[in-house]
Design an enzyme around this catalytic site. Structure first.
Site, PDB file in Angstrom:
ATOM      1  N   LEU A 145     -44.912  -5.620 -60.863  1.00  0.00           N
ATOM      2  CA  LEU A 145     -45.077  -5.097 -62.215  1.00  0.00           C
ATOM      3  C   LEU A 145     -44.077  -3.983 -62.475  1.00  0.00           C
ATOM      4  O   LEU A 145     -43.868  -3.119 -61.614  1.00  0.00           O
ATOM      5  CB  LEU A 145     -46.498  -4.552 -62.391  1.00  0.00           C
ATOM      6  CG  LEU A 145     -46.756  -3.647 -63.610  1.00  0.00           C
ATOM      7  CD1 LEU A 145     -46.598  -4.429 -64.911  1.00  0.00           C
ATOM      8  CD2 LEU A 145     -48.139  -3.004 -63.530  1.00  0.00           C
ATOM      9  N   SER A 146     -43.463  -3.972 -63.662  1.00  0.00           N
ATOM     10  CA  SER A 146     -42.620  -2.866 -64.127  1.00  0.00           C
ATOM     11  C   SER A 146     -41.475  -2.608 -63.157  1.00  0.00           C
ATOM     12  O   SER A 146     -40.639  -3.496 -62.958  1.00  0.00           O
ATOM     13  CB  SER A 146     -43.494  -1.628 -64.342  1.00  0.00           C
ATOM     14  OG  SER A 146     -42.802  -0.623 -65.023  1.00  0.00           O
ATOM     15  N   ALA A 147     -41.391  -1.422 -62.551  1.00  0.00           N
ATOM     16  CA  ALA A 147     -40.338  -1.177 -61.559  1.00  0.00           C
ATOM     17  C   ALA A 147     -40.453  -2.173 -60.415  1.00  0.00           C
ATOM     18  O   ALA A 147     -39.443  -2.603 -59.842  1.00  0.00           O
ATOM     19  CB  ALA A 147     -40.424   0.252 -61.034  1.00  0.00           C
ATOM     20  N   ALA A 149     -41.488  -5.203 -60.858  1.00  0.00           N
ATOM     21  CA  ALA A 149     -40.954  -6.439 -61.424  1.00  0.00           C
ATOM     22  C   ALA A 149     -39.433  -6.443 -61.371  1.00  0.00           C
ATOM     23  O   ALA A 149     -38.805  -7.472 -61.103  1.00  0.00           O
ATOM     24  CB  ALA A 149     -41.438  -6.613 -62.856  1.00  0.00           C
ATOM     25  N   HIS A 286     -47.748  -2.351 -72.029  1.00  0.00           N
ATOM     26  CA  HIS A 286     -47.098  -2.444 -70.728  1.00  0.00           C
ATOM     27  C   HIS A 286     -48.121  -2.612 -69.608  1.00  0.00           C
ATOM     28  O   HIS A 286     -49.005  -1.771 -69.434  1.00  0.00           O
ATOM     29  CB  HIS A 286     -46.277  -1.171 -70.484  1.00  0.00           C
ATOM     30  CG  HIS A 286     -45.447  -1.233 -69.234  1.00  0.00           C
ATOM     31  ND1 HIS A 286     -44.439  -2.147 -69.064  1.00  0.00           N
ATOM     32  CD2 HIS A 286     -45.481  -0.483 -68.084  1.00  0.00           C
ATOM     33  CE1 HIS A 286     -43.874  -1.958 -67.883  1.00  0.00           C
ATOM     34  NE2 HIS A 286     -44.494  -0.963 -67.268  1.00  0.00           N
TER      35      HIS A 286
END
Length: 498
Positions: A145-147, A149, A286
């Site tokens: 997820l996010s960073a 990802a 997010h």
């Protein structure tokens, strides 16, 4: 005195050996303190479910900023999925001395270059698991997820030889930034490139690599204020180009499994394999989408500030389904080889009291009877394709789609296990577990599928006569061999492994 000292030494050594053996045989969660040179200075935790089989899959899980391995494991439910479906998990954790917000530093060149930084640390974790456990090298996956990802993108780009597929949840394309300011631009959706430019960034990292590239699933909330949803399109462009296919969806479902918040698109390569899949979660900010509950396709936990949101869509489950590591509760029974226009073909699944079943078929197939029940009778058309069924239980739980690939041709049957066209002869050799191809073609690729349409093996850039080894764990049954040359099907035949 010397005997006493020797005895103590022996006892201490035995105790340490037993402790070491116990640590590496136990199930559950365990921190691994030594797994390589660890140039990215990351922490490693591994999860082992009970009763896991040999040659099991492995999933690498990467948390987002402000998170750690433990809480992201709880929110996303990957360990629970591992328990149900019997695969290993690596949880990677960032340290505050590397990044005060606990973000992976995915945008630094050191951390997206093969053999360096954070990507090498994660690769060493995978190597460690392979050295300690029975891992199927062809079923190693990564998600985040996010960073996490964005680091998932890095792992897929830097090590396409290690990972069979990845699931990117609110991330950016591989090499979309090389410093902090560029990372901010990328996250805000300001970095756009052509599909070929994005694809070239992946190919340039491993210029001599000729194997298959990882499949990629991309999950994105449309109201994401941290990683702009434009990145989903850029990621799709990058990985469809890597797979040498276009950016026009081959499958498009506006209400995935009846959920109006979820839009799914699938992109196939030139041999018909789904290599890129996107899930757009309408209005989601997010984070990841979850679906708490006890149904087969439910899971995840929503806690304030956890970046997990209940949209009745369990993204971790569908990532694992995309990886091909979900143990389906049943399979479709019915003929997998039919003739054009053949009538009264029956397909069925195990009956479940109180359940209704929605069936779908390739274009040209007409339903005779049974829609809504566990058994359906159809008249076939002139196209091969997937038979698909979705079950809705009396509790409103949904199971599916369950799929079965059916090959339609002018003639049916298998003749002596040998399949021949004007261009190619395919002969299984049961003695050495190989497949021998006699061909006049100068360039072609070979793909082997099971009855559900799952790709088991591929051999690219073959020419003329060749022999390939079949997977050692191939069970008795019928498999499909597809030969692709110049972006066309030369033949699509079934062989029987006796």
């Amino acid at each position: 005195m010397k005997i006493s000292t020797l005895f103590k030494t022996i006892i201490s050594t035995v105790f340490l050996l037993l402790a070491f053996s116990s640590a590496y045989s136990q199930t559950g969660w365990l921190q691994i303190n030594s797994f390589g040179t660890n140039p990215g200075n990351l922490l490693m935790y591994r999860y082992v479910p009970t009763n896991i089989t040999t040659s099991a899959p492995l999933v690498v899980v990467l948390h987002g900023c402000t998170q750690n391995a433990s809480n992201y494991s709880n929110y996303s439910g990957w360990d629970t999925l591992a328990n149900h479906n019997k695969f290993y998990v690596i949880h990677v954790e960032q340290q505050s001395q590397n990044n005060s917000s606990l973000c992976f530093n995915w945008f630094l060149p050191t951390n997206y270059t093969r053999g360096q930084g954070e990507v090498l640390s994660v690769k060493q974790m995978v190597d460690y698991m392979k050295s300690q456990y029975s891992i199927d090298n062809s079923r190693v996956f990564v998600t985040g997820l996010s960073a996490g990802a964005c680091l998932t993108s890095n792992m897929l780009g830097a090590y396409p030889d290690v990972f069979a597929a990845g699931a990117i949840m609110a991330g950016t394309p591989y090499k979309s930034a090389s410093d902090y300011n560029a990372a901010s631009n990328a996250m805000n959706g300001l970095v756009t490139k052509s599909a070929a430019q994005w694809g070239d960034l992946v190919r340039a990292e491993n210029p001599s690599y000729i194997g298959a590239f990882p499949k990629v699933a991309i999950f994105q909330g449309t109201n994401d204020a941290v990683v702009n949803s434009a990145n989903q399109t850029e990621l799709m462009k990058q990985w469809t180009n890597v797979h040498n296919t276009d950016q026009v969806a081959d499958t498009e479902i506006s209400s995935f499994n009846g959920n109006t918040n979820i839009a799914m698109k699938g992109y196939n390569d030139n041999s018909g394999n789904k290599v890129v899949q996107t899930f757009s979660i309408n209005t989601m900010p997010h984070g990841i989408s979850i679906d708490p509950g006890n149904c087969f396709q439910q899971g995840g936990i929503s806690i304030t500030n956890s970046y997990s949101y209940d949209y009745n869509f369990y993204s971790s489950f569908w990532a694992a389904e995309f990886f091909g590591i979900i143990n389906k509760p049943y399979t479709i029974n019915g003929p997998i080889n039919v003739a054009f226009g053949q009538t009264n073909r029956t397909y069925s699944v195990t009956n479940q009291t109180g359940s209704s079943f929605q069936w779908s078929f390739p274009t040209g197939v007409s339903v005779v009877s049974g829609q809504g029940t566990n058994q359906i009778i159809v008249n076939w058309g002139n196209e091969s394709g997937f038979v698909t069924v979705n079950e809705t239980k009396s509790t409103s739980c949904i199971v599916g789609p369950i799929v079965l690939f059916v090959n339609a041709s002018a003639n049916i049957g298998i003749e002596n296990n040998n399949e021949t066209t004007d261009d190619i002869t395919i002969i299984p050799n049961l003695t050495d577990n190989s497949l021998n191809i006699t061909s006049k073609l100068n360039s072609y690729s070979i793909y082997i599928y099971d009855q559900t349409g799952r790709l088991l093996q591929s051999s690219l850039k073959q020419s003329n006569n060749t022999s390939i080894q079949l997977p050692t764990d191939l069970n008795q049954g019928i498999y499909m061999v597809r030969i692709i040359s110049d972006k066309r099907n030369v033949c699509c035949k079934f062989i029987k492994i006796l």
